[in-house]
Design a protein around this motif. Structure first.
Motif, PDB file in Angstrom:
ATOM      1  N   ASP A   1     -17.814 -61.503  22.454  1.00 58.33           N
ATOM      2  CA  ASP A   1     -16.910 -62.619  23.092  1.00 58.33           C
ATOM      3  C   ASP A   1     -16.038 -63.679  21.819  1.00 58.33           C
TER       4      ASP A   1
ATOM      5  N   GLN B   1     -10.138 -65.913  22.580  1.00 59.09           N
ATOM      6  CA  GLN B   1      -9.949 -65.524  24.265  1.00 59.09           C
ATOM      7  C   GLN B   1      -8.429 -66.862  24.138  1.00 59.09           C
TER       8      GLN B   1
ATOM      9  N   ASN C   1      -5.214 -69.135  26.111  1.00 62.08           N
ATOM     10  CA  ASN C   1      -5.978 -69.574  27.625  1.00 62.08           C
ATOM     11  C   ASN C   1      -3.958 -69.121  28.012  1.00 62.08           C
TER      12      ASN C   1
ATOM     13  N   HIS D   1      -8.229 -71.605  18.601  1.00 59.91           N
ATOM     14  CA  HIS D   1      -7.847 -70.484  18.607  1.00 59.91           C
ATOM     15  C   HIS D   1      -8.185 -69.465  17.514  1.00 59.91           C
TER      16      HIS D   1
ATOM     17  N   HIS E   1     -11.767 -63.282  26.490  1.00 56.17           N
ATOM     18  CA  HIS E   1     -12.756 -63.834  27.864  1.00 56.17           C
ATOM     19  C   HIS E   1     -10.922 -64.943  27.816  1.00 56.17           C
TER      20      HIS E   1
ATOM     21  N   TYR F   1     -15.573 -71.747  36.119  1.00 53.70           N
ATOM     22  CA  TYR F   1     -15.748 -71.020  34.749  1.00 53.70           C
ATOM     23  C   TYR F   1     -17.642 -70.502  34.518  1.00 53.70           C
TER      24      TYR F   1
ATOM     25  N   ASP G   1     -18.520 -66.503  33.775  1.00 47.84           N
ATOM     26  CA  ASP G   1     -19.488 -65.572  32.905  1.00 47.84           C
ATOM     27  C   ASP G   1     -20.869 -65.405  33.263  1.00 47.84           C
TER      28      ASP G   1
ATOM     29  N   TYR H   1     -21.368 -64.681  21.785  1.00 50.20           N
ATOM     30  CA  TYR H   1     -20.123 -65.817  22.272  1.00 50.20           C
ATOM     31  C   TYR H   1     -19.344 -66.272  20.744  1.00 50.20           C
TER      32      TYR H   1
ATOM     33  N   VAL I   1     -17.567 -69.023  20.138  1.00 50.51           N
ATOM     34  CA  VAL I   1     -16.883 -70.270  21.052  1.00 50.51           C
ATOM     35  C   VAL I   1     -16.853 -71.748  20.743  1.00 50.51           C
TER      36      VAL I   1
ATOM     37  N   GLN J   1     -18.928 -76.033  24.190  1.00 52.37           N
ATOM     38  CA  GLN J   1     -19.366 -75.489  25.005  1.00 52.37           C
ATOM     39  C   GLN J   1     -20.674 -75.210  24.559  1.00 52.37           C
TER      40      GLN J   1
ATOM     41  N   PHE K   1     -23.049 -72.826  27.369  1.00 50.78           N
ATOM     42  CA  PHE K   1     -23.758 -71.159  27.647  1.00 50.78           C
ATOM     43  C   PHE K   1     -24.821 -71.286  27.416  1.00 50.78           C
TER      44      PHE K   1
END
Ligand code: ARG
Length: 590
Positions: free
Chosen positions: A121, A124, A126, A135, A161, A324, A328, A346, A348, A352, A356
């Protein structure tokens, strides 16, 4: 395709066998073989073993030494210090092993015999929002890890995602209904992506203004969210129009970044809509989640807020909306159940991490993640400005990714031009190389820092020819190419194991031999910065070799020329393969 074990792996095997022969109880003990400055390798494992066997380490080291067969691989072994074994490898063995790598199009790097399926993942952004430096990290790191795993033989399925769902779409769609021509455009501009983003920005800002000032609109926007969630046709079509418009923009940025994104892999939050209600039902029925203050929540003994109260994962809000986390959790069901993933990754933002942790734990309790599946969040740090604070423009806005990339290319082009004019590059080559060096510089700066760390976005440093930069590595590659252009007819790369190796040749050769081992490690720990540092070291060793060992005019005669060309060629292919795995191009002339 032939897998070539490294000399280090072969030695490790030998020393391990000798250890067991000297001390039968040492079966399986790690000889702790490391590269060393004194000899080629040093085995430190005897010390620990002697301690455990209450033996004299030096005596034990001598006993192991006696068990090491004199053969083609080992030129010399000696006991040093308290009980280390210093091992020097035979020159011929080094060249012979490299010749096997040279003969293989994978450079002798093995591919897994029993590949698993990794769903990764990453990338992602937006919908209806500008992409920013955050990003950048997810995209660049994810792309590199996907490439590295694929090369290792793993089956890799990307999942982007994207944020394409949520209440703000009620506002956007409602505004579009009331201003039907807002996204209209007559012709496709050459910078279609930028044009798309500016239309979306206009839509976003305009609808926001009305939303904040007009109660009636606010209410209509709220009702529109309900229609959207119910899948009402007109609403859905307009929502899709916004998503498609955003994709035009995303693709243009990814194109600039030289990262390939395939439409089928873009499965955003909305892609799991049809599963959300069921996900909640399953959690509630199994007792994994409970209703608390109207919301469906999962609690954890060890996750408490500042007030000591438990912090739940909210799967369904009190107003019935899914958040959210619901997406997930549904995505995990899809990735394990439908895609049969054995590994979930992931890429990310570190912020976050708690999300997770809670999502994975919930999925384990619900049985969607079993012992056969590993789920890993690969958190990355923040991109900082030169002031050491999160990278922002002067007026405090987050920096647009495209502007950064354009600036990197402009700076790189200036660097390329300076050198390029001297070696007679055409304007076209300068432009093309400027892009490859500039984008490479941005990617490399990101990938050469370990994931969790923050780093400063400093273009001056990134495009510098000296130091740990991609330009330095690209330059080493171009230098190998230039040697081949200058070679006379009949001067070609051929391995000559009968020739002794000069110190700079040995150092370069042993590092070349370690490529497969380095990659195997990178693919296991998901740390691209280790590959970056391997390549930087390779470029540095090549630079030293180039300074100390004339290639086309080697004093040892034609055989030595051939052998050095052989080292150059293997270096070129290793640099190119390594940079490719990081998503970085290798210009032929710099
Ligand atoms: N779109 C999110 C963001 O910009 C990142 C999504 C990360 N992936 C996920 N499965 N939650 O912050």
């Amino acid at each position: 395709m032939a897998s070539v074990p490294s000399l280090s792996a072969s030695l490790q095997q030998r020393v391990s066998t000798a250890l067991t022969a000297a001390v039968p109880s040492a079966e399986g003990a790690d000889p702790l073989l490391r590269r060393s400055d004194r000899a080629d390798f040093q085995a430190n494992g005897v010390l620990g073993l002697a301690k455990r066997a209450k033996a004299n380490p030096q005596q034990l080291a001598h006993a192991v030494l006696a068990e090491l067969p004199g053969d083609d691989l080992i030129a010399q072994v000696e006991v040093s210090g308290p009980g280390f074994l210093n091992i020097t490898v035979a020159d011929a063995a080094i060249t012979t092993n490299l010749a096997k790598r040279h003969a293989d199009d994978r450079l002798g790097v093995p591919a897994k015999a029993d590949p698993g399926i990794t769903v990764i993942d990453y990338a992602q952004p937006n919908v209806a929002k500008e992409m920013h430096v955050g990003h950048l990290r997810s995209s660049v790191i994810g792309d590199a890890i996907a490439r590295i795993l694929r090369f290792a033989g793993e089956r890799v399925i990307p999942r982007h995602h994207i944020g394409d769902w949520g209440t703000q779409f009620g506002m956007l769609v409602q505004y579009l209904i009331e201003h039907p021509h807002e996204l209209d455009h007559t012709e496709d501009a050459p910078d279609a992506g930028e044009a798309s983003m500016s239309r979306l920005n206009r839509l976003y800002k305009a609808s926001r203004v009305v939303f904040d000032s007009d109660e009636g609109f606010k209410e209509r926007a709220r009702r529109r969210v309900v229609d959207l969630q119910a899948g009402e046709e007109e609403t859905l079509a307009l929502w899709q129009q916004i998503v498609d418009e955003s994709k035009v923009y995303f693709y243009s940025v990814y194109d600039k970044l030289d990262i390939e994104i395939v439409d089928a892999d873009i499965v955003g939050e909305s892609g799991y809509n049809h599963m959300l209600a069921e996900t909640c039902d399953l959690l509630e029925k199994s007792g994994v989640a409970v209703v608390s203050n109207g919301a469906l929540c999962v609690f954890f003994d060890d996750i408490l807020g500042k007030d000591g109260e438990p912090v739940p994962l909210i799967v369904r809000k009190a107003d019935g909306g899914f958040g959210y986390a619901a997406a997930d959790l549904s995505a995990i069901r899809d990735r394990t159940g439908e895609l049969h993933a054995s590994t979930l990754l992931y890429v990310v933002d570190a912020r976050q991490a708690l999300h997770f942790r809670m999502v994975f734990e919930t999925a384990r309790r619900a049985g969607w993640l079993t012992d056969e599946v590993t789920a890993t969040h690969l958190p990355f740090g923040t991109v900082l400005g030169k002031d050491g604070k999160p990278f922002k423009t002067r007026d405090g806005e987050s920096v647009r990714l495209e502007d950064l990339l354009d600036e990197a290319v402009a700076r790189a082009t200036a660097v390329v031009r300076e050198k390029g004019e001297k070696i007679g590059l055409s304007e076209e080559e300068i432009t093309e190389n400027g892009v490859q060096v500039g984008i490479g510089a941005v990617k490399y700066a990101d990938l050469s820092t370990s994931l969790g760390r923050d780093y400063v976005f400093d273009l001056d440093r990134m495009v510098s020819l000296n130091g740990d930069t991609s330009v330095y590595i690209q330059y080493a590659y171009a230098r190998t190419r230039s040697i081949f252009r200058r070679a006379a007819a009949g001067q070609s790369p051929v391995a000559h194991p009968e020739l002794p190796l000069a110190p700079a040749e040995r150092a370069l050769a042993l590092h070349l031999d370690a490529f497969g081992d380095a990659l195997a490690e990178v693919a296991t720990v998901y740390e691209p910065h280790r590959l970056a540092s391997y390549l930087f070291q390779l470029a540095s060793l090549f630079t030293t070799f180039y300074e100390q060992c004339p290639v086309l005019t080697a004093e040892g005669g034609p055989a030595e020329v051939e052998n050095r060309l052989f080292l150059c060629d293997l270096t070129a292919r290793t640099l190119q393969q390594g940079l490719t795995l990081l998503g970085i191009r290798t210009p032929e002339r710099l």
